[in-house]
Motif scaffolding. Structure first.
Motif, short mmCIF file in Angstrom:
data_model
loop_
_atom_site.label_atom_id
_atom_site.label_comp_id
_atom_site.label_asym_id
_atom_site.label_seq_id
_atom_site.Cartn_x
_atom_site.Cartn_y
_atom_site.Cartn_z
N ASP A 71 12.73 -46.41 55.72
CA ASP A 71 13.23 -47.70 56.17
C ASP A 71 13.91 -48.38 54.98
OD1 ASP A 71 13.75 -50.19 57.19
OD2 ASP A 71 11.77 -50.47 58.08
N TYR A 72 15.23 -48.47 55.02
CA TYR A 72 15.97 -49.08 53.92
C TYR A 72 16.01 -50.61 54.03
CZ TYR A 72 17.69 -44.49 52.46
OH TYR A 72 17.78 -43.20 52.00
N ASN A 73 15.53 -51.13 55.15
CA ASN A 73 15.49 -52.58 55.33
C ASN A 73 14.25 -53.14 54.64
OD1 ASN A 73 16.18 -55.15 56.22
ND2 ASN A 73 15.08 -54.89 58.17
N PHE A 74 14.24 -52.98 53.34
CA PHE A 74 13.09 -53.36 52.52
C PHE A 74 13.60 -54.24 51.39
CE2 PHE A 74 9.54 -51.52 49.60
CZ PHE A 74 8.85 -52.72 49.68
N ASN A 75 13.39 -55.55 51.53
CA ASN A 75 13.90 -56.51 50.55
C ASN A 75 13.02 -56.54 49.30
OD1 ASN A 75 16.04 -57.35 52.21
ND2 ASN A 75 14.66 -58.71 53.33
N LEU A 76 13.67 -56.52 48.15
CA LEU A 76 12.97 -56.48 46.86
C LEU A 76 13.42 -57.61 45.96
CD1 LEU A 76 13.46 -52.64 46.29
CD2 LEU A 76 11.31 -53.74 46.98
N LEU A 77 12.55 -57.96 45.04
CA LEU A 77 12.86 -59.00 44.06
C LEU A 77 12.50 -58.45 42.68
CD1 LEU A 77 13.88 -61.98 44.17
CD2 LEU A 77 11.48 -62.66 43.94
N SER A 78 13.50 -58.39 41.79
CA SER A 78 13.23 -57.88 40.45
C SER A 78 12.38 -58.88 39.69
CB SER A 78 14.54 -57.63 39.70
OG SER A 78 15.12 -58.86 39.29
N LEU A 79 11.80 -58.44 38.58
CA LEU A 79 10.97 -59.34 37.78
C LEU A 79 11.79 -60.45 37.14
CD1 LEU A 79 8.44 -56.88 36.09
CD2 LEU A 79 8.17 -58.24 38.17
N ASN A 80 13.11 -60.27 37.16
CA ASN A 80 14.01 -61.31 36.65
C ASN A 80 14.46 -62.26 37.74
OD1 ASN A 80 13.99 -60.29 34.02
ND2 ASN A 80 15.58 -58.80 34.50
N GLY A 81 13.94 -62.04 38.96
CA GLY A 81 14.27 -62.93 40.07
C GLY A 81 15.50 -62.55 40.86
N GLU A 82 16.07 -61.36 40.60
CA GLU A 82 17.27 -60.94 41.32
C GLU A 82 16.89 -60.26 42.64
OE1 GLU A 82 19.38 -58.40 38.68
OE2 GLU A 82 19.86 -59.98 37.25
N GLN A 83 17.56 -60.68 43.72
CA GLN A 83 17.28 -60.11 45.03
C GLN A 83 18.09 -58.83 45.25
OE1 GLN A 83 17.49 -62.80 48.32
NE2 GLN A 83 16.56 -64.50 47.21
N THR A 84 17.43 -57.85 45.84
CA THR A 84 18.12 -56.60 46.19
C THR A 84 17.35 -55.98 47.36
OG1 THR A 84 18.95 -54.48 45.34
CG2 THR A 84 16.79 -55.19 44.57
N SER A 85 17.69 -54.77 47.72
CA SER A 85 16.97 -54.08 48.80
C SER A 85 17.09 -52.58 48.58
CB SER A 85 17.53 -54.46 50.17
OG SER A 85 18.80 -53.86 50.37
N LEU A 86 16.28 -51.85 49.30
CA LEU A 86 16.32 -50.39 49.21
C LEU A 86 17.67 -49.87 49.71
CD1 LEU A 86 13.92 -48.85 48.07
CD2 LEU A 86 13.37 -48.10 50.38
N GLU A 87 18.31 -50.66 50.55
CA GLU A 87 19.62 -50.29 51.10
C GLU A 87 20.63 -50.01 49.99
OE1 GLU A 87 22.42 -49.44 54.03
OE2 GLU A 87 20.32 -50.02 54.39
N SER A 88 20.53 -50.74 48.88
CA SER A 88 21.49 -50.57 47.78
C SER A 88 21.34 -49.22 47.09
CB SER A 88 21.29 -51.69 46.75
OG SER A 88 20.02 -51.59 46.12
N LEU A 89 20.23 -48.53 47.35
CA LEU A 89 19.98 -47.23 46.73
C LEU A 89 20.19 -46.07 47.70
CD1 LEU A 89 16.76 -48.21 44.76
CD2 LEU A 89 19.09 -48.10 43.89
N LYS A 90 20.68 -46.38 48.87
CA LYS A 90 20.89 -45.35 49.88
C LYS A 90 21.84 -44.28 49.34
CE LYS A 90 21.41 -45.08 54.90
NZ LYS A 90 21.72 -45.88 56.13
#
Length: 208
Positions: A71-90
Motif C-alpha cells: 500500500d503506497y498510500n502511506f503518509n510519512l513525516l521525516s524527523l526534519n518535519g518534511e512530509q512525504t509518502s511511500l508513493e514517492s518511492l514507487k
C-alpha cells in the motif's frame, strides 16, 4: 570501610539484582542494556531474515494466500518535519522497518541495518525506517546519538492494513512492482551476503 563491605556481602543476591534492575529501569538504561545483549545474539549469525519470496501461493505463515500488494498510500513525516509518502518511492526496492526507541530488539538490529544501508543504498533501493514512538523527538535524539544515517520517519496518519503487525521490529521488503515479497517479524541480522544479493536481485526487472 571493612564493616560496610561485610554488610554488603550479607545482602542476598536477589536483592542486589533487584536493585540493579530497578536502577536500570528508573534511568531508562534497561532498553540499551537488553538491546546490547540481544545484539550479541545477532552477532552469532543464527537469526537471519527469510529470503524465500512471498508469491501468489505463499504467505508469511506458509498458508495459501493471494499476492501481498504493498500500500503506497502511506503518509510519512521525516524527523526534519518534511512530509512525504511511500508513493514517492514507487518503482524502487523498499526496505520498510518499524521500530521504536523503547524496543530492545529494534536497538539490537539497527547497527547491522546501518551497515546494510551503507553497502546497498542506491537510487534503486530505498530504506524507510518508521519510528512508532509517540514523541518524534525521542527518535531524533536516539538516531543522532547513535550516528545512524538511514532515513527515519514517523507515520503521518493511520497505518495501512498491509503493514499492521503485533510485533516490532517488523520489516517488509517491497519489490519495484509493488509486491510485499518478504516479511520478518522480530529482529534479524540483515547485513549478510545472501540478503544483500537478494535485494540487488530484486532491482532487476522480471526477477519475481
Amino acid at each position: 570501610m571493612n564493616a560496610i563491605t561485610e554488610n554488603i556481602k550479607k545482602i542476598p543476591g536477589w536483592i542486589i539484582t533487584g536493585i540493579v534492575i530497578g536502577a536500570l529501569y528508573l534511568t531508562g538504561l534497561h532498553t540499551e542494556v537488553i538491546g546490547q545483549l540481544q545484539r550479541i545474539i545477532l552477532a552469532t549469525g543464527f537469526i537471519k531474515p527469510t529470503i524465500e519470496e512471498i508469491n501468489e501461493n505463499t504467505s508469511p505463515s506458509g498458508n495459501t494466500a493471494p499476492t501481498l500488494v504493498a500500500d503506497y498510500n502511506f503518509n510519512l513525516l521525516s524527523l526534519n518535519g518534511e512530509q512525504t509518502s511511500l508513493e514517492s518511492l514507487k518503482g524502487k526496492v523498499i526496505f520498510l522497518n518499524f521500530w521504536a526507541t523503547w524496543c530492545p530488539p529494534c536497538i539490537a538490529e539497527m547497527p547491522n541495518i546501518q551497515s546494510l544501508y551503507e553497502k546497498v543504498n542506491s537510487d534503486k533501493i530505498a530504506f524507510v525506517m518508521v519510528s512508532l514512538d509517540q514523541d518524534p523527538t525521542k527518535a531524533q535524539k536516539f538516531i543522532q546519538k547513535k550516528g545512524f544515517t538511514f532515513p527515519v520517519y514517523t507515520h503521518n496518519g493511520s497505518l495501512p492494513i498491509s503493514y499492521e503487525t503485533q510485533v516490532i521490529p517488523t520489516t517488509f521488503i517491497i519489490s519495484p512492482e509493488g509486491q510485499i515479497v518478504t516479511r520478518k517479524d522480530g529482529m534479524a541480522d540483515y547485513d549478510n551476503q545472501e540478503f544483500r544479493e537478494f535485494l540487488q536481485r530484486l532491482t532487476q526487472p522480471g526477477k519475481i
